[in-house]
Design a protein around this motif. Structure first.
Motif, mmCIF file in Angstrom:
data_model
loop_
_atom_site.group_PDB
_atom_site.id
_atom_site.type_symbol
_atom_site.label_atom_id
_atom_site.label_comp_id
_atom_site.label_asym_id
_atom_site.label_seq_id
_atom_site.Cartn_x
_atom_site.Cartn_y
_atom_site.Cartn_z
ATOM 1 N N UNK A 223 43.358 74.231 1.251
ATOM 2 C CA UNK A 223 42.957 74.141 2.655
ATOM 3 C C UNK A 223 42.318 72.787 2.933
ATOM 4 N N UNK A 224 41.512 72.307 1.985
ATOM 5 C CA UNK A 224 40.921 70.976 2.158
ATOM 6 C C UNK A 224 42.004 69.909 2.244
ATOM 7 N N UNK A 225 43.055 70.070 1.452
ATOM 8 C CA UNK A 225 44.175 69.118 1.509
ATOM 9 C C UNK A 225 44.814 69.134 2.884
ATOM 10 N N UNK A 226 44.977 70.352 3.430
ATOM 11 C CA UNK A 226 45.554 70.446 4.773
ATOM 12 C C UNK A 226 44.649 69.813 5.808
ATOM 13 N N UNK A 227 43.338 69.989 5.634
ATOM 14 C CA UNK A 227 42.398 69.323 6.543
ATOM 15 C C UNK A 227 42.559 67.812 6.444
ATOM 16 N N UNK A 228 42.694 67.319 5.205
ATOM 17 C CA UNK A 228 42.889 65.889 5.015
ATOM 18 C C UNK A 228 44.163 65.371 5.683
ATOM 19 N N UNK A 229 45.230 66.168 5.621
ATOM 20 C CA UNK A 229 46.477 65.767 6.288
ATOM 21 C C UNK A 229 46.285 65.628 7.791
ATOM 22 N N UNK A 230 45.563 66.596 8.353
ATOM 23 C CA UNK A 230 45.334 66.542 9.805
ATOM 24 C C UNK A 230 44.500 65.314 10.159
ATOM 25 N N UNK A 231 43.476 65.043 9.362
ATOM 26 C CA UNK A 231 42.651 63.858 9.621
ATOM 27 C C UNK A 231 43.495 62.601 9.525
ATOM 28 N N UNK A 232 44.351 62.533 8.488
ATOM 29 C CA UNK A 232 45.184 61.339 8.299
ATOM 30 C C UNK A 232 46.116 61.110 9.477
ATOM 31 N N UNK A 233 46.596 62.180 10.086
ATOM 32 C CA UNK A 233 47.537 62.028 11.201
ATOM 33 C C UNK A 233 46.848 61.596 12.488
ATOM 34 N N UNK A 234 45.577 61.929 12.659
ATOM 35 C CA UNK A 234 44.906 61.650 13.927
ATOM 36 C C UNK A 234 43.850 60.557 13.834
ATOM 37 N N UNK A 235 43.620 60.005 12.670
ATOM 38 C CA UNK A 235 42.591 58.993 12.529
ATOM 39 C C UNK A 235 43.151 57.628 12.923
ATOM 40 N N UNK A 236 42.462 56.899 13.764
ATOM 41 C CA UNK A 236 42.919 55.544 14.114
ATOM 42 C C UNK A 236 42.914 54.649 12.876
ATOM 43 N N UNK A 237 43.840 53.680 12.785
ATOM 44 C CA UNK A 237 43.937 52.824 11.582
ATOM 45 C C UNK A 237 42.646 52.077 11.278
ATOM 46 N N UNK A 238 41.940 51.658 12.317
ATOM 47 C CA UNK A 238 40.739 50.886 12.060
ATOM 48 C C UNK A 238 39.608 51.714 11.468
ATOM 49 N N UNK A 239 39.744 53.035 11.509
ATOM 50 C CA UNK A 239 38.704 53.911 10.962
ATOM 51 C C UNK A 239 39.014 54.361 9.530
ATOM 52 N N UNK A 240 40.230 54.033 9.005
ATOM 53 C CA UNK A 240 40.659 54.574 7.710
ATOM 54 C C UNK A 240 39.798 54.050 6.570
ATOM 55 N N UNK A 241 39.526 52.737 6.574
ATOM 56 C CA UNK A 241 38.757 52.157 5.476
ATOM 57 C C UNK A 241 37.334 52.705 5.467
#
Length: 1629
Positions: free
Chosen positions: A1025-1043
């Protein structure tokens, strides 16, 4: 059966009567009875002869024979002829009198025989007994006992002989010197008298109706003279009791004049014995019979004996009856029966004796006397009618006794009086008041000891008995109605009767309803005529107040409301219609709830509404003022009931609010302030509620009265106008201040809002704020509560928006000071909750707080609440948990109120910054609270978000990095809240991007569906479930916030909460997978970080990231990675194992790794032999290191599911290599350095796998089979223990056979080609392994499909002469496997197969050869498939050869031979040659008997074989019985089945009787106890169902002799069955 056989049979059984085991002895007696049922005369004669011939047989066994005779006679006495009866009577008479000593068991048995015969031959028995009565000689005690028993068993037959008996006995009475003889005489005389009385009472059924009492009077008097004047004086207690027991019935047969003459001596004589005997039941019983006899003849002498009688009987009734002996209770009943007799004959004398004894203070005397009085009132009502006033007056002192036993007795007497009209007399009211007093007893004063015969102590308590008595008297005794109504009303008000309110109300309701039915005039109370009755105002107040605690006192709320409803005409004439509708609603509310579910505040509010409506309907100021006055008067009544007093204050406030007279209101308020008990917290609260409720209608007057009181001298600590306070201490004054402050708070809370604002600062807060400097906790709490109520009143006012609160900052600062003063780790008072609630109200009031003040409020409140200990559980106290939840809700409301004042990202950031230390806290409960508050604030922020321009949400990455690892927190609530936080943050980002509030993003919405997975405690589900949460975050996180997000998550890897650290690694890998394209240059840095974390961490926190790194490296440098990992020390630690498994992620890489490992494993020899330390010892084999490491690595790689395709690709090489590896490592040891590590034990980081070489190879082979989709093979091996067998030398080849070689499929030729070089190996283990493998190949059709059958058969046949027995055995198993692998090929190879199997039966000289066992197992599989002709030629040889194995000591051989026998029968169905049929018949008895084999598998084989034998016997009934009873899994009742089988055998095969019995004789000597016991049972059933014409087949003498030997068997069960069989042989007599 001839006479001699019958005699021998009976003699055999009789000889066994001396068995030491009681069960066997009982069975012998039963067998004798069985003989007696068929041949009663012969059996009885045999018993008689046996006893006569064995004159020295000890008496216990003689008694057993006599008991058997008695059982036969009880049902067959009518079949006796006179001669036999005479013989038996003489025998029993002789046995009974053989010894003059008393041997009760023996003599009683003989007496029982005489009594049994006497039911049919009474004359002969009496003649014999009379013959034993010699003139001038004392009779035997047993003779007397028999005469007594006959008098009971056959009174009509014995009574005519009584004159003769008495004429013989009476002359020798004086000669009886021994007490036992005298006791026997007494018992006989008692029974004679009872029999005579029964005879005289039933003359209509008597053979001689002319018999009269006079016929016995003279003789009985003569006996009486001896018994009373001589024997009663004996020192032997038993004799005295026997005399007394006899005198009772004898007294009824004495002549009237003699009885009258003897009473002056008889009664004192009996009474004197009371002092000599502890158990007096028989004395009292006899005395009662004597008194009845005396009264029946109208004795005048009885009057002169009354005083002594009454004294003795009274002392008996005063004996305590706590004893559990039933005789003690029975004695009480007999004594009371005596009192009844005396009460009916001399009532005045009886009362003159009893009533003065009620004045004594002795408990036993008083209780006993009361018991007699109650009994006499009930049993002699007519005689006591004119004595009622005397009895009532005598109860004066017992009513004052405080002893619980006396109280219980008094209540019982009063109950009896009520039923007989005593309470209607003058003085009856005192009795009623006494009952009510006992109903009011508190439960803790009730006695703990239960009453006699009572299981529940409470059911027999004084209170419980009194409650039942009051209700029964009120409802069932009609004559008590006018006595109790309205008298019982006067007990409602006094405090001392509070505990009796429930039964009082119930009784009054019933009485009132009866009065209503009689008419209105009878129901309306005339208060003028009953001055002692309470007023309607007092009754109304009392019943209403006690209803506020409805479940106390057995549910007095319901009872009080019922009574209130019924009494409405006597309270006010206008209330009828309203109360008829509202009271049932209140009662219905109570019915819907229990004491646990009732909401007290809600219930009290309903009662107050009921009171307000009642006052509104009455609308009479004078009536209302009178009610308020009465309510104030009742306040002292509730000093010990704070909750009810609190409610009474509310009722006073409600009543004063309804009053229109201001003077009355001011006066009562002043009196309440002056008389309140300020030390009691509940009373302070009640007083404040009273003022608050009153202020609803009288605000000005209430405030004025409070102002007057505040100005009083109480607060100046000096003597003032209120003298009541002149001596109060500082603490007392603080309590008064607390009450006044609470009053102001409640006034502000309840008064009309439009009037309160004008008074808040000028009148209310002015008097509250001057006390803020206190340190008293109670006063502090009252201050906070009052300020909270004032603040809430301001906020809820419609004019709050325009109200400028000048004291706001001062009050907020004061509240924070109170909060900081509370202990940070414990929650003891509601101060912080109330203070935070007050701040919440104050925050929304103008003017606004400055930034520093806001920060202080947030920081102070968080520190005060977050550090509290975890939430208390229910068992720790419901109040504590409720306070905790309320405090947390107060904090939530305060924070949202503060956030509302600054709804910007910066304002949100400030709030989260304050919460951040608590989110990262090492304490779970603090994290849970912080996440809950964060989620609440984010939801609030999102719900109230208003975006006017598109701006970046620059803190998104940091916030998500803070919350997302918490999705795996140990606390489920924290995980849920973390998802909610991420969910809200994503939508906040969408909001700042310009999306509308009602927009729903599909990706973000998936977070809600993932919450269920976070509830599950399974780590796999959780981190998925945490992995799925991470996938959702990865899809909606702006590129400048990834680092920034990744850096924040890297910090989370060191989180002390391991689950959160693992969640961070899962989400990091997910981000690398989803967004790795933009971070390509950062991969080395990321891998380096993860490796360092792997070295630092203990466990598997960062292993997923490390696996990913290894996978990336291996795709570029596979050989180097494999070589490097092979250098890891053994045993592999958990990190190394996980890294090996990472190499199987991709099939191509996995195949490459497996090939390299196979090469490494095959490069070196599997073991080296070391020199033996001792001469003659086998050299040790030590495993080489490189193949061992490669084997372990193979296991780790193949344990990963992704390695499946690669394993299938290399299946032949892997299978052969690992199978041979297993065979080469059996018995091989580890190198010494690894052995030392094994002994020291693996560290926690090491994998939990066995490093032993063979076990390691077996585990790897198992893993390979699993990974090659051979789960069915693994499952079978698991179930059958095949893996364990592979690890041992003894079972190695059996484990290898279970490898299921057919799953090699199309690769089988390659497998066989690879194995070819090992067929002739010099190593035995390898030959065994390859033979087992080849044998198993034949178990599948794959060998035939691949045209390998002939070559396999040739290969196996060539090994039939192998020097190794295991190889020869496996050859036979392989040949037998053809039956399942290629059944259609069996016929073609039938002769070859049968020859091999039959040859195997004769393998070697060992009687327990495993090769022979395998041959039997193989034949069982093959016989159904070979040609009948091929089988027929060897059928008889096989049957004869396996027959000895039926009784083999080895369970496996018995099982296999019996099952093979069943299969041979199955093959021969319908075509059974005579020679084989003879073998079937010969095996029938062994099979039936082995059903009782101690081994379950043997018994199961017998079931199968018998089912198969059935059709060959050409008997449908027998075959059906076998099919019905012998199904597998069905419980077998062996005796029932054997009985049915024997019945059919004897019916259809009568000629087999002799042969079957001969076989049974053989098993009489079996070494198994159960089988040995089954053999005589079988014998008995055969005989049971045999016909007389079959008798010639039976050598009865031989059979009896054999059974006679079994009667000496050491096993009791065997002896029992032998006796049972002997009992059945009577049929062949």
């Amino acid at each position: 059966m001839t006479e001699s056989s019958m005699k021998k049979l009976a003699s055999t059984l009789l000889d066994a009567i001396t068995d030491k085991d009681p069960l066997v002895q009982e069975q012998v007696c039963s067998a004798l009875c069985s003989l007696g049922e068929v041949r009663p005369v012969e059996t009885l004669r045999a018993c008689e002869e046996y006893l006569r011939q064995h004159d020295k047989l000890v008496h216990p066994y003689r008694a057993a024979v006599l008991r058997a005779m008695e059982r036969v006679l009880s049902s067959r006495a009518s079949e006796l002829d006179k001669d036999t009866a005479s013989t038996i009577i003489l025998l029993a008479s002789n046995e009974m009198t053989k010894t003059k000593d008393l041997v009760w068991d023996w003599q009683q048995a003989a007496s029982g025989v005489l009594v049994a015969v006497g039911r049919q031959f009474i004359s002969k028995v009496m003649e014999e007994l009379l013959r034993r009565l010699h003139p001038g000689t004392l009779p035997h005690c047993a003779v007397l006992h028999t005469l007594a028993s006959l008098s009971v068993a056959n009174a009509f037959g014995v009574v005519p002989f009584l004159p003769s008996v008495l004429s013989s006995l009476l002359p020798v009475l004086g000669m009886a010197k021994q007490d036992t003889v005298r006791v026997a005489f007494c018992s006989a005389l008692q029974r004679f008298s009872e029999g005579a009385l029964e005879y005289l009472a039933n003359l209509d059924r008597a053979p001689d109706p002319t018999v009269r009492k006079d016929a016995f009077a003279t003789d009985i008097f003569s006996a009486y003279d001896v018994l009373f004047h001589q024997w009663l004086q004996s020192r032997e207690a038993k004799l005295r009791l026997a005399v007394v027991e006899a005198l009772g019935p004898m007294s009824h047969l004495l002549p009237s004049e003699r009885l009258e003459e003897q009473l002056p001596k008889l009664l004192p004589g009996i009474l004197a014995l009371y002092k000599k005997h502890a158990e007096t039941f028989y004395l009292s019983k006899s005395l009662g019979q004597i008194l009845e006899a005396a009264v029946s003849v109208g004795s005048r002498t009885l009057e002169t004996q009354l005083d002594a009688l009454l004294a003795a009987l009274h002392s008996q009734i005063c004996v305590p009856v706590e004893s559990s002996s039933p005789l003690v209770m029975s004695n009480q009943k007999e004594v009371l029966r005596c009192f009844t007799v005396l009460a009916c004959s001399s009532p005045d004398r009886l009362l003159a004796f009893l009533l003065p004894r009620l004045d004594t203070s002795n408990e036993r005397t008083r209780v006993g006397t009361l018991q007699v009085v109650r009994h006499v009132i009930n049993s002699a009502a007519a005689q006591m009618e004119d004595k009622k006033p005397f009895i009532l007056s005598s109860m004066r002192l017992p009513l004052l006794d405080t002893n619980s036993k006396v109280k219980r007795a008094v209540v019982q007497v009063i109950s009896a009086m009520a039923h007989h009209g005593y309470l209607e007399q003058p003085g009856g009211e005192a009795m009623i008041e006494y009952i009510v007093q006992q109903c009011a007893l508190p439960p803790e004063q009730e006695p703990e000891k239960p009453g006699p015969g009572s299981k529940d102590p409470k059911a027999d308590s004084v209170r419980a008995i009194s409650v039942r008595t009051l209700y029964l008297v009120s409802t069932t005794v009609d004559r008590m109605s006018h006595v109790l109504w309205p008298y019982l009303l006067q007990f409602l008000i006094p405090v001392r009767f509070t505990g009796a309110l429930t039964p009082l109300c119930r009784s009054l309701v019933h009485l009132a309803q009866k009065r209503q039915e009689a008419g209105a005039d009878a129901f309306l109370i005339q208060y003028n005529a009953h001055a002692s009755l309470p007023s309607p105002y007092a009754v109304t107040g009392r019943l209403l107040v006690v209803s506020s605690s409805p479940y106390l006192g057995d549910g007095r709320g319901v009872a009080a409301l019922h009574l209130l409803s019924v009494l409405h005409p006597n309270i006010h004439p206008l209330l009828g219609q309203h109360w008829e509708t509202t009271v049932p609603l209140l009662l219905g509310y109570l019915d819907e709830h229990t004491e646990e579910t009732l909401l007290q505040e809600e219930w009290e509010e309903k009662l107050l509404m009921f009171l307000r409506d009642t006052l509104a309907i009455i609308s009479d100021n004078a009536w209302i003022c009178q009610l308020s006055l009465e309510l104030c008067r009742q306040l002292p009544c509730y000093d010990e009931a704070p909750q009810e007093k609190n409610f009474l204050y509310k009722c006073i406030g409600t009543t004063l609010g309804a009053a229109s007279s201001k003077e009355v209101v001011r006066k009562h308020l002043q009196e309440l302030l002056e008389t309140a008990r300020y030390q009691e917290e509940a009373e302070r609260e009640g007083l404040a509620c009273c003022f608050g409720i009153c202020a609803i209608s009288h605000l000005e007057d209430t405030l004025a009265q409070l102002e007057d009181f505040v100005r009083s001298e109480v607060f100046r600590k000096s003597i003032g106008i209120l003298n009541i306070f002149k001596d109060r201490s500082e603490n007392e004054v603080e309590k008064v201040k607390s009450a006044l402050i609470l009053c102001y708070g409640h006034v502000a809370a309840r008064a009309p809002r439009e009037l309160v604002l004008a008074k808040v600062e000028s009148d209310i807060l002015r008097n509250i704020c001057q006390h803020f400097n206190t340190k008293d906790p109670a006063l502090k709490l009252c201050l906070v509560q009052s300020v909270c109520m004032v603040s809430r009143a301001i906020c809820s006012s419609t004019q709050a928006g325009s109200f400028h609160f000048t004291r706001k900052a001062e009050l907020v600062a004061q509240m924070m000071e109170f909060i900081r003063a509370e202990p940070p780790d414990s929650l003891r008072t509601p101060i912080r909750k109330k203070a935070m609630l007050t701040c919440t109200y104050l925050v929304s009031v103008e003017p606004a707080l400055n930034e520093q003040a806001r920060a202080d409020v947030i920081r102070g409140c968080l520190h005060s609440v977050m550090a509290l200990l975890p939430e208390p559980k229910e068992e720790d106290g419901g109040c504590q948990k409720s306070l905790y939840l309320e405090t947390l809700h107060a904090l939530e409301d305060l924070l949202t109120s503060l956030l509302q004042r600054n709804m910007t990202p910066q304002g949100l950031q400030i709030m989260i910054e304050h919460l951040s230390p608590w989110i990262k806290s090492p304490r779970g409960h603090e994290r849970a609270r912080a996440l809950g508050l964060s989620a609440l604030l984010l939801r609030y922020f999102l719900e109230h978000l208003r975006v006017s321009a598109l701006v970046p949400f620059h803190n998104l990455g940091l916030l998500i990095g803070l919350f997302s690892p918490r999705c795996a927190d140990l606390w489920p609530a924290t995980r849920q809240e973390a998802v909610d936080c991420v969910y809200s943050l994503l939508y906040l980002q969408l909001g700042y991007e310009g999306f509308s509030r009602d927009y729903r993003d599909d990706v973000a919405e998936r977070l809600l569906s993932l919450k269920d997975g976070l509830v599950h405690p399974d780590p796999a589900i959780l981190f998925h479930t945490c992995h799925s949460v991470g996938q959702i975050i990865a899809k909606r996180l702006p590129p400048d916030q990834l680092i920034s997000l990744l850096l924040t998550m890297f910090e989370a890897l060191g989180d002390p909460e391991k689950n959160c650290s693992r969640a961070a690694t899962v989400m990091i890998n997910c981000l690398l997978q989803e967004r790795g394209g933009v971070l390509q240059e950062k991969v080395p840095e990321i891998v380096s970080v993860l490796r360092s974390k792997l070295q630092e961490a203990q466990g598997e926190h960062v292993l997923p990231a490390a696996q990913h790194s290894v996978y990336l490296l291996a795709t570029q440098h596979c050989s180097a990675v494999v070589s490097s990992l092979l250098g890891s020390p053994l045993p592999l630690d958990s990190h190394a194992c996980m890294l090996w498994r990472a190499l199987a992620v991709e099939p191509r890489l996995a195949a490459q790794v497996l090939g390299l490992l196979l090469e490494k494993m095959s490069r070196d020899v599997p073991f080296k032999e070391s020199r033996a330390f001792l001469l003659g010892r086998t050299p040790d084999r030590v495993a080489t290191l490189l193949p061992l490491s490669a084997t372990c690595a193979l296991f780790e790689v193949m344990s990963t599911s992704a390695a499946g395709p690669a394993v299938l690709e290399l299946y032949p090489q892997l299978f052969v290599a690992l199978l041979l590896r297993v065979s080469c490592t059996v018995g091989v040891q580890l190198p010494r350095n690894l052995q030392a590590q094994e002994r020291r034990g693996a560290s926690p980081a090491l994998a939990a796998r066995n490093l032993e070489p063979c076990s390691s190879a077996v585990d790897t082979l198992r893993s390979m089979l699993l990974r090659s989709s051979s789960e069915d093979v693994v499952q079978r091996m698991d179930l059958e223990g095949g893996w364990e067998l592979l690890r041992t030398s003894a079972g190695h080849e059996e484990g290898a056979a279970r490898a299921m070689a057919e799953h090699a499929g199309p690769r089988l030729p390659l497998v066989l080609k690879t194995l070819a070089c090992t067929h002739s190996s010099v190593y035995e283990n390898q030959r065994v392994t390859t033979t087992a493998f080849l044998a198993e190949l034949l178990n599948s059709n794959v060998a035939n499909d691949l045209m390998l059958l002939d070559s396999l058969l040739e290969s196996l046949a060539a090994r039939q002469k192998d020097t190794c027995a295991s190889v020869r055995r496996l050859v036979l198993r392989g040949l037998a496997n053809l039956a399942s692998g290629c059944p259609d090929k069996v016929r073609a190879h039938g002769p070859q197969l049968l020859t091999a199997m039959i040859g195997g039966l004769d393998d070697g000289d060992n009687p327990h050869s495993p090769v022979a066992l395998e041959a039997m197992l193989g034949l069982a599989r093959l016989v159904h498939l070979v040609e009948a002709w091929d089988l027929r030629s060897g059928l008889l040889h096989v049957a004869i050869r396996i027959r000895p194995f039926f009784d083999s000591e080895k369970m496996e051989f018995r099982t296999a031979s019996i099952r093979l026998f069943g299969h041979l029968n199955k093959v021969c169905h319908g075509d059974c040659e005579d020679v084989f049929l003879d073998q079937v018949v010969g095996g029938l008895a062994p099979l039936l008997l082995h059903l009782q084999d101690p081994q379950a598998t043997v018994a199961s084989a017998c079931r199968f074989a018998l089912r198969m034998c059935g059709p060959n016997l050409a008997c449908e009934e027998l075959s059906a019985a076998f099919q019905k009873h012998l199904q597998e899994g069905r419980a077998l009742h062996f005796g029932e089945f054997l009985n049915t089988t024997c019945k059919h055998l004897m019916h259809h095969f009568p000629d087999l009787l002799g042969r079957l019995l001969t076989t049974c004789l053989f098993y009489f000597k079996s070494s198994w106890e159960d089988v040995r016991a089954a053999a005589p049972l079988f014998t008995g059933f055969l005989v049971l169902h045999a016909e007389p014409r079959q008798q010639p087949q039976v050598d009865l003498d031989q059979l009896i002799s054999a059974l006679q030997i079994l009667l000496k068997d050491p096993a009791p069960e065997v002896r029992t069955r032998a006796a049972e069989a002997l009992g059945r042989l009577v049929k062949l007599a």
